[in-house]
Design a protein around this motif. Structure first.
Motif, PDB file in Angstrom:
ATOM      1  N   PHE A 132      48.281  51.982   9.674  1.00  0.00           N
ATOM      2  CA  PHE A 132      49.418  51.689   8.796  1.00  0.00           C
ATOM      3  C   PHE A 132      49.108  50.327   8.199  1.00  0.00           C
ATOM      4  CE2 PHE A 132      54.128  52.568   8.452  1.00  0.00           C
ATOM      5  CZ  PHE A 132      54.315  51.705   7.399  1.00  0.00           C
ATOM      6  N   HIS A 133      48.537  50.305   7.010  1.00  0.00           N
ATOM      7  CA  HIS A 133      48.053  49.027   6.508  1.00  0.00           C
ATOM      8  C   HIS A 133      49.064  48.367   5.584  1.00  0.00           C
ATOM      9  CE1 HIS A 133      47.069  50.675   2.604  1.00  0.00           C
ATOM     10  NE2 HIS A 133      46.527  51.717   3.217  1.00  0.00           N
ATOM     11  N   PRO A 190      48.312  54.182  20.378  1.00  0.00           N
ATOM     12  CA  PRO A 190      47.814  55.187  19.439  1.00  0.00           C
ATOM     13  C   PRO A 190      47.253  54.600  18.143  1.00  0.00           C
ATOM     14  CG  PRO A 190      50.168  55.517  19.920  1.00  0.00           C
ATOM     15  CD  PRO A 190      49.686  54.423  20.786  1.00  0.00           C
ATOM     16  N   MET A 191      47.966  53.622  17.560  1.00  0.00           N
ATOM     17  CA  MET A 191      47.507  53.141  16.256  1.00  0.00           C
ATOM     18  C   MET A 191      46.177  52.439  16.362  1.00  0.00           C
ATOM     19  SD  MET A 191      49.968  51.807  13.392  1.00  0.00           S
ATOM     20  CE  MET A 191      51.681  51.805  13.771  1.00  0.00           C
ATOM     21  N   ARG A 192      46.076  51.566  17.349  1.00  0.00           N
ATOM     22  CA  ARG A 192      44.826  50.832  17.510  1.00  0.00           C
ATOM     23  C   ARG A 192      43.691  51.759  17.888  1.00  0.00           C
ATOM     24  NH1 ARG A 192      48.677  48.010  17.897  1.00  0.00           N
ATOM     25  NH2 ARG A 192      48.829  45.840  17.235  1.00  0.00           N
ATOM     26  N   PHE A 245      54.645  54.680  14.415  1.00  0.00           N
ATOM     27  CA  PHE A 245      55.237  54.128  13.180  1.00  0.00           C
ATOM     28  C   PHE A 245      56.681  53.718  13.382  1.00  0.00           C
ATOM     29  CE2 PHE A 245      52.287  57.007  10.518  1.00  0.00           C
ATOM     30  CZ  PHE A 245      51.278  56.075  10.634  1.00  0.00           C
ATOM     31  N   GLN A 246      57.333  54.360  14.343  1.00  0.00           N
ATOM     32  CA  GLN A 246      58.754  54.099  14.528  1.00  0.00           C
ATOM     33  C   GLN A 246      59.028  52.619  14.757  1.00  0.00           C
ATOM     34  OE1 GLN A 246      60.634  56.502  13.461  1.00  0.00           O
ATOM     35  NE2 GLN A 246      62.106  54.834  13.551  1.00  0.00           N
ATOM     36  N   GLY A 247      58.091  51.937  15.436  1.00  0.00           N
ATOM     37  CA  GLY A 247      58.261  50.503  15.701  1.00  0.00           C
ATOM     38  C   GLY A 247      58.459  49.716  14.416  1.00  0.00           C
ATOM     39  N   PRO A 248      57.438  49.675  13.534  1.00  0.00           N
ATOM     40  CA  PRO A 248      57.609  48.933  12.284  1.00  0.00           C
ATOM     41  C   PRO A 248      58.773  49.451  11.437  1.00  0.00           C
ATOM     42  CG  PRO A 248      55.354  49.757  12.492  1.00  0.00           C
ATOM     43  CD  PRO A 248      56.054  50.110  13.750  1.00  0.00           C
ATOM     44  N   TYR A 249      58.984  50.755  11.403  1.00  0.00           N
ATOM     45  CA  TYR A 249      60.090  51.272  10.588  1.00  0.00           C
ATOM     46  C   TYR A 249      61.413  50.685  11.053  1.00  0.00           C
ATOM     47  CZ  TYR A 249      57.247  54.814   8.179  1.00  0.00           C
ATOM     48  OH  TYR A 249      56.327  55.445   7.395  1.00  0.00           O
ATOM     49  N   SER A 250      61.654  50.664  12.358  1.00  0.00           N
ATOM     50  CA  SER A 250      62.972  50.190  12.755  1.00  0.00           C
ATOM     51  C   SER A 250      63.078  48.676  12.580  1.00  0.00           C
ATOM     52  CB  SER A 250      63.368  50.663  14.154  1.00  0.00           C
ATOM     53  OG  SER A 250      62.462  50.166  15.072  1.00  0.00           O
ATOM     54  N   ARG A 251      61.970  47.956  12.740  1.00  0.00           N
ATOM     55  CA  ARG A 251      62.045  46.509  12.500  1.00  0.00           C
ATOM     56  C   ARG A 251      62.332  46.218  11.027  1.00  0.00           C
ATOM     57  NH1 ARG A 251      57.113  43.505  15.430  1.00  0.00           N
ATOM     58  NH2 ARG A 251      58.482  41.703  15.230  1.00  0.00           N
ATOM     59  N   LEU A 252      61.856  47.077  10.145  1.00  0.00           N
ATOM     60  CA  LEU A 252      62.078  46.867   8.710  1.00  0.00           C
ATOM     61  C   LEU A 252      63.398  47.491   8.244  1.00  0.00           C
ATOM     62  CD1 LEU A 252      58.455  47.641   7.462  1.00  0.00           C
ATOM     63  CD2 LEU A 252      59.583  45.412   7.333  1.00  0.00           C
ATOM     64  N   GLY A 253      64.146  48.096   9.163  1.00  0.00           N
ATOM     65  CA  GLY A 253      65.431  48.700   8.803  1.00  0.00           C
ATOM     66  C   GLY A 253      65.270  49.908   7.900  1.00  0.00           C
ATOM     67  N   VAL A 254      64.174  50.621   8.063  1.00  0.00           N
ATOM     68  CA  VAL A 254      63.880  51.749   7.181  1.00  0.00           C
ATOM     69  C   VAL A 254      64.173  53.080   7.871  1.00  0.00           C
ATOM     70  CG1 VAL A 254      61.987  52.992   6.065  1.00  0.00           C
ATOM     71  CG2 VAL A 254      62.118  50.514   5.903  1.00  0.00           C
ATOM     72  N   PHE A 392      47.204  45.108  11.430  1.00  0.00           N
ATOM     73  CA  PHE A 392      48.296  45.961  11.881  1.00  0.00           C
ATOM     74  C   PHE A 392      49.633  45.334  11.536  1.00  0.00           C
ATOM     75  CE2 PHE A 392      44.711  47.147  14.505  1.00  0.00           C
ATOM     76  CZ  PHE A 392      44.709  48.515  14.286  1.00  0.00           C
ATOM     77  N   LEU A 393      50.488  46.173  10.987  1.00  0.00           N
ATOM     78  CA  LEU A 393      51.758  45.681  10.505  1.00  0.00           C
ATOM     79  C   LEU A 393      52.572  45.011  11.608  1.00  0.00           C
ATOM     80  CD1 LEU A 393      53.644  45.413   8.193  1.00  0.00           C
ATOM     81  CD2 LEU A 393      54.433  47.737   8.584  1.00  0.00           C
TER      82      LEU A 393
END
Ligand code: ARG
Length: 576
Positions: A132-133, A190-192, A245-254, A392-393
């Motif tokens: 996720f770049h 998983p991402m790494r 992906f859920q991690g960055p999504y929830s931190r970004l309020g998306v 990584f985001l």
């Protein structure tokens, strides 16, 4: 449109009617915009279009209109300057209208009633077999803001994550996993881990052509629709990526209304291909099925099926367009995707246009520039290339939060909930930095600039909101209802009020042009205006009638800035 604008429009339409142009004709040509220079007036009408319609020179019409708009309780003056008519509103009317509307959350400050328009926003859409770049972060952040902006103006919005979970890139990951993978390591991070596999595959494939052959074979096996090893692998890798992906999504309020990735169209591509064939635009080229678009000035054909029978990225986008058309009847489908995919979307739109499909008109690529960081020699370069590593985001977000945490420790060590505030401010600094310039420009990733509490930054606007809140708390009296204050006492707050009044135009423009930067610009301007106003207009300690009027103003500024941040997907902490 504000009530002030409505009032002025009605008067102008009546004047035009007197001059022989009926309202029904004049209405669509009547545009009231803020003048370039605030000294000229509060709103201006450019008489070009109307004058052309009437067959007279614009300055003549401007003069005739100015003459017919005599001052009233709302309009203070109307003056013709060349082809323009500049209007000034009475200061008390301006304050009453703007502040009452903000206090009661009516449009455009609050959410508009249903517009009847339907907008699909295709955004984020990472390839799940790749990291996720930072480019996907731009799509995620811009798309999220566009969803919020369109909802605000009353549109029915469908936020769609068109995950890249199909096709050759995915098949390569699958092949890498089957050759060198380790399930325990996958679950651990998983991402790494997938990034490691991705790199390992890339290196190995340079000297070993059997890898790409295997990937192609496996993709074919996956597309066969059978319940086989490939399908199980696909499920595993997809589930793990989505969780990550859920991690960055929830931190970004998306959040998304639909997570329909490329794989969702597996069983919808045949029907789409059929439709292309029936429109007689499909041609054979070296065993592949393509649509030529030369007559539209596009040299490369759009390939919809490879010679081995498998489908492509384009095939899925075509099926997705048909699916969205049938499901949502969208007026616009916004594809928030980097500028490097310009050709892809031109081809997609081109194929649909060649087929004479009405949905072609709804397809809009919303491109954006790169993210740049400062290289060792001080030059700005593409972010992702930094030391040849993926960035990584979640690591970037962590770094921002840690830096803000340090600033808070220095500046406001007594603050409660330091960690929560640092998270909100740190993440927002990155989001705001991404949105603040027109999206097609490259974003410079510069920590000092984006964390500067006095610059054009997320923390600056958040800080303004917190500061206004603290004034309201200090006064310790409820904000009066706006109909109970003497608006004449706010005569010298005109710059704040006029900026507030421009909000409706700003949101409209942001929605039409898919430009969240219009909102960041408005928020920065409003924060600056209220800040200057408060330098020599104190609230605490002012005499009661004055204090009441200023309380309403301060509260309105706080509300409107909070709304703007909300449209950008940014929270507003009470204290910081
Ligand atoms: N997955 C693609 C990529 O990462 C972006 C997809 C954009 N959306 C679309 N409908 N094509 O490059």
């Amino acid at each position: 449109m504000t009530d002030l604008h409505r009032h002025l429009r009605e008067r102008l339409l009546a004047a035009l009617d007197q001059l022989g142009t009926p309202a029904a004709e004049a209405e669509p040509m009547l545009r009231l915009d803020p003048p370039k220079n605030r000294q000229h007036g509060d709103v201006a009408l450019g008489a070009f279009q109307l004058a052309k319609h009437r067959g007279e020179p614009p300055p003549k019409l401007a003069a005739a209109l100015a003459e017919r708009i005599a001052p009233d309780a709302v309009v203070e003056s109307a003056e013709a300057t060349g082809p323009f008519v500049n209007f000034r509103f009475r200061r008390d009317a301006l304050a009453r209208e703007v502040l009452t509307a903000i206090q009661s959350d009516s449009p455009p400050y609050g959410r508009a009633p249903r517009s009847g328009r339907v907008v699909c926003v295709d955004f984020s859409s990472p390839n799940i077999a790749k990291p996720f770049h930072i480019g996907h972060m731009r799509s995620t952040v811009i798309g999220n803001a566009l969803c919020r902006i369109h909802r605000h103006v009353g549109d029915e919005v469908h936020g769609i994550n068109h995950l890249g979970d199909w096709g050759m890139p995915f098949a390569k990951m699958m092949t890498a996993y089957m050759r060198f993978g380790d399930e325990a390591k996958l679950h651990e991070s998983p991402m790494r881990y997938m990034f490691e596999l991705y790199r390992r595959y890339g290196k190995a494939a340079e000297n070993d052509p059997t890898l790409d052959e295997e990937a192609a074979r496996r993709f074919k096996a996956l597309e066969s629709g059978e319940d086989n090893e490939e399908r199980r692998m696909w499920q595993l890798l997809r589930d793990e990526s989505l969780k990550a992906f859920q991690g960055p999504y929830s931190r970004l309020g998306v959040t998304f209304d639909h997570v329909t990735g490329e794989s969702f169209f597996e069983d919808k591509m045949e029907a789409a291909m059929q439709r292309v064939a029936e429109a007689s635009v499909l041609e054979e080229s070296e065993g592949a099925e393509v649509v030529w678009l030369k007559e539209q000035g596009i040299k490369e054909p759009c390939i919809l099926r490879k010679s081995d029978g498998t489908t492509l990225y384009h095939t899925r986008d075509l099926a997705a367009a048909f699916h969205r058309e049938a499901q949502f009847h969208p007026d616009r489908i916004l594809y928030v995707v980097g500028a490097e995919q310009k050709l892809h979307f031109a081809q997609l739109k081109g194929v649909l246009a060649k087929m004479r499909e009405p949905i072609a008109g709804a397809i809009e690529h919303v491109p954006f520039g790169l993210v740049l960081s400062k290289g060792p020699d001080g030059k700005w370069e593409k972010f992702a290339s930094r030391a040849g590593n993926a960035v990584f985001l979640d690591e970037i977000l962590d770094e921002a939060v840690a830096k803000v945490r340090q600033i808070i420790d220095e500046k406001n060590p007594e603050l409660e909930d330091k960690d929560a505030v640092a998270e909100q401010v740190g993440v927002s600094a990155i989001v705001f930095n991404d949105l603040k310039n027109s999206r097609i420009k490259d974003v410079k990733f510069d920590w000092d600039a984006m964390l500067n509490f006095e610059g054009e930054t997320g923390p600056y606007v958040q800080y303004a909101v917190a500061r206004l809140g603290s004034i309201l708390r200090k006064v310790d009296r409820p904000v009066p209802a706006s109909d109970r204050v003497d608006f004449a006492l706010l005569a010298d707050a005109e710059n704040v009020l006029l900026t507030m009044m421009e909000f409706g135009n700003a949101v409209q423009r942001a929605a039409e042009q898919s430009e969240p930067s219009v909102i960041t610009g408005h928020a920065i301007a409003l924060a600056g205006e209220i800040h200057s106003y408060l330098v020599d207009h104190y609230v605490v300690g002012a005499e009661p009638a004055v204090q009441d009027a200023r309380l309403v103003l301060v509260d309105a500024a706080r509300r409107l800035l909070t709304t703007s941040l909300g449209l950008l997907g940014i929270p507003a902490p009470q204290r910081m």
